[in-house]
Design a protein around this motif. Structure first.
Motif, short mmCIF file in Angstrom:
data_model
loop_
_atom_site.label_atom_id
_atom_site.label_comp_id
_atom_site.label_asym_id
_atom_site.label_seq_id
_atom_site.Cartn_x
_atom_site.Cartn_y
_atom_site.Cartn_z
N UNK A 190 0.83 -1.21 0.00
CA UNK A 190 0.00 0.00 0.00
C UNK A 190 0.86 1.26 0.00
N UNK A 191 1.91 1.26 0.80
CA UNK A 191 2.79 2.42 0.87
C UNK A 191 3.48 2.67 -0.47
N UNK A 192 3.91 1.61 -1.12
CA UNK A 192 4.58 1.76 -2.41
C UNK A 192 3.66 2.45 -3.41
N UNK A 193 2.41 2.03 -3.45
CA UNK A 193 1.45 2.65 -4.36
C UNK A 193 1.21 4.10 -3.97
N UNK A 194 1.08 4.36 -2.68
CA UNK A 194 0.85 5.74 -2.24
C UNK A 194 2.05 6.63 -2.57
N UNK A 195 3.26 6.10 -2.50
CA UNK A 195 4.44 6.89 -2.88
C UNK A 195 4.46 7.16 -4.39
N UNK A 196 4.08 6.17 -5.19
CA UNK A 196 3.98 6.40 -6.62
C UNK A 196 2.92 7.46 -6.92
N UNK A 197 1.85 7.45 -6.18
CA UNK A 197 0.82 8.47 -6.29
C UNK A 197 1.39 9.85 -5.98
N UNK A 198 2.18 9.97 -4.92
CA UNK A 198 2.78 11.25 -4.56
C UNK A 198 3.75 11.73 -5.65
N UNK A 199 4.48 10.81 -6.22
CA UNK A 199 5.42 11.18 -7.28
C UNK A 199 4.68 11.79 -8.44
N UNK A 200 3.60 11.14 -8.87
CA UNK A 200 2.85 11.69 -10.00
C UNK A 200 2.19 13.01 -9.62
N UNK A 201 1.62 13.11 -8.43
CA UNK A 201 0.97 14.35 -8.02
C UNK A 201 1.98 15.50 -7.95
N UNK A 202 3.18 15.20 -7.50
CA UNK A 202 4.20 16.23 -7.41
C UNK A 202 4.59 16.72 -8.81
N UNK A 203 4.73 15.80 -9.74
CA UNK A 203 5.04 16.19 -11.12
C UNK A 203 3.94 17.03 -11.74
N UNK A 204 2.71 16.78 -11.32
CA UNK A 204 1.55 17.46 -11.89
C UNK A 204 1.17 18.72 -11.12
N UNK A 205 1.88 19.01 -10.06
CA UNK A 205 1.51 20.10 -9.17
C UNK A 205 1.51 21.45 -9.88
N UNK A 206 2.46 21.66 -10.77
CA UNK A 206 2.55 22.94 -11.47
C UNK A 206 1.33 23.20 -12.34
N UNK A 207 0.57 22.15 -12.69
CA UNK A 207 -0.61 22.31 -13.54
C UNK A 207 -1.88 22.59 -12.74
N UNK A 208 -1.78 22.57 -11.40
CA UNK A 208 -2.95 22.80 -10.57
C UNK A 208 -3.36 24.26 -10.64
N UNK A 209 -4.63 24.54 -10.88
CA UNK A 209 -5.07 25.94 -10.98
C UNK A 209 -5.17 26.63 -9.63
N UNK A 210 -5.14 25.86 -8.55
CA UNK A 210 -5.29 26.45 -7.23
C UNK A 210 -3.95 26.65 -6.54
N UNK A 211 -3.42 27.87 -6.49
CA UNK A 211 -2.11 28.09 -5.86
C UNK A 211 -2.09 27.74 -4.38
N UNK A 212 -3.26 27.77 -3.74
CA UNK A 212 -3.31 27.45 -2.32
C UNK A 212 -3.05 25.99 -2.01
N UNK A 213 -3.08 25.14 -3.05
CA UNK A 213 -2.86 23.70 -2.85
C UNK A 213 -1.38 23.38 -2.73
N UNK A 214 -0.52 24.22 -3.27
CA UNK A 214 0.88 23.86 -3.43
C UNK A 214 1.65 23.81 -2.12
N UNK A 215 1.53 24.85 -1.31
CA UNK A 215 2.30 24.89 -0.07
C UNK A 215 1.92 23.75 0.87
N UNK A 216 0.62 23.47 1.09
CA UNK A 216 0.27 22.32 1.94
C UNK A 216 0.76 20.99 1.38
N UNK A 217 0.72 20.84 0.05
CA UNK A 217 1.18 19.60 -0.57
C UNK A 217 2.66 19.39 -0.29
N UNK A 218 3.47 20.41 -0.50
CA UNK A 218 4.91 20.29 -0.27
C UNK A 218 5.22 20.12 1.20
N UNK A 219 4.44 20.77 2.07
CA UNK A 219 4.65 20.60 3.51
C UNK A 219 4.36 19.17 3.94
#
Length: 202
Positions: free
Chosen positions: A133-162
């Motif tokens: 389960x952790x391995x899949x969740x880490x792969x999920x984080x990797x993809x979400x991090x790569x896609x973070x710059x495409x998020x239209x909500x700037x308020x999402x970025x700081x909490x995600x990185x934190x």
């Protein structure tokens, strides 16, 4: 157009043993049903994300285990669809649903707004994940991090990185001894985090 065939190809199911190949086809059909009509906040079809997670698992972390790849394809199923649980239970069995419930935040499972104590509950769930389960969740984080710059909500970025620095990177670092896949996941997540912060995404 994404089809059941393209999803089974994404899973690499043609190389699976005969005894589990049908499971890949069922997982592909379920993914089409469960994610249909859902979009990410970037405006892209939701299905694109789990397909990329499977690609991270297969091509970057070296995962070949069918059950882990199926889990990757369906990892957000309970989060996006209220009808997914009975469908998955009937088609692929209750064990997969148990894994998915362990990987899904409680407020998503309960279809309600977040409560103040949900952050602590989610952190506890993350620390209780099985290695798979952790391995899949880490792969999920990797993809979400790569896609973070495409998020239209700037308020999402700081909490995600934190959350990466506070929770996910420490979990990934501690899990390195579990398998070569976990070591690769930590290295990749750390590299993507460094790239993101160097580019000023935060």
């Amino acid at each position: 157009m994404t089809t059941s065939h393209t999803l089974t190809e994404a899973l690499g199911a043609a190389a699976w043993p005969d005894s589990v190949r049908a499971r890949g086809r069922l997982a592909a059909e379920l993914a089409l049903t469960v994610y249909r009509g859902h979009v990410r906040d970037q405006g892209t079809p939701y299905l694109d994300h789990p397909v990329r997670v499977v690609a991270v698992l297969r091509h970057e972390l070296g995962v070949t285990a069918p059950d882990t790849l199926v889990l990757g394809l369906l990892h957000d199923a309970l989060e996006v669809s209220a009808t997914a649980e009975p469908l998955i239970t009937e088609a692929l069995g209750p064990d997969l649903v148990r894994h998915l419930r362990a990987m899904t935040p409680d407020h998503r499972l309960e279809r309600r707004p977040k409560h103040p104590n949900d952050a602590a509950a989610w952190r506890a769930k993350l620390h209780a994940l099985t290695p798979e389960e952790l391995l899949v969740r880490l792969a999920d984080r990797i993809d979400n991090l790569r896609d973070l710059a495409n998020s239209p909500g700037p308020g999402r970025r700081a909490p995600f990185l934190a959350a990466l620095t506070d929770v996910y990177l420490p979990l990934a670092k501690a899990a390195r001894a579990r398998s070569p896949h976990h070591r690769a996941a930590y290295a990749l997540l750390l590299a993507e985090y460094r790239n993101a912060t160097a580019e000023g995404i935060s």
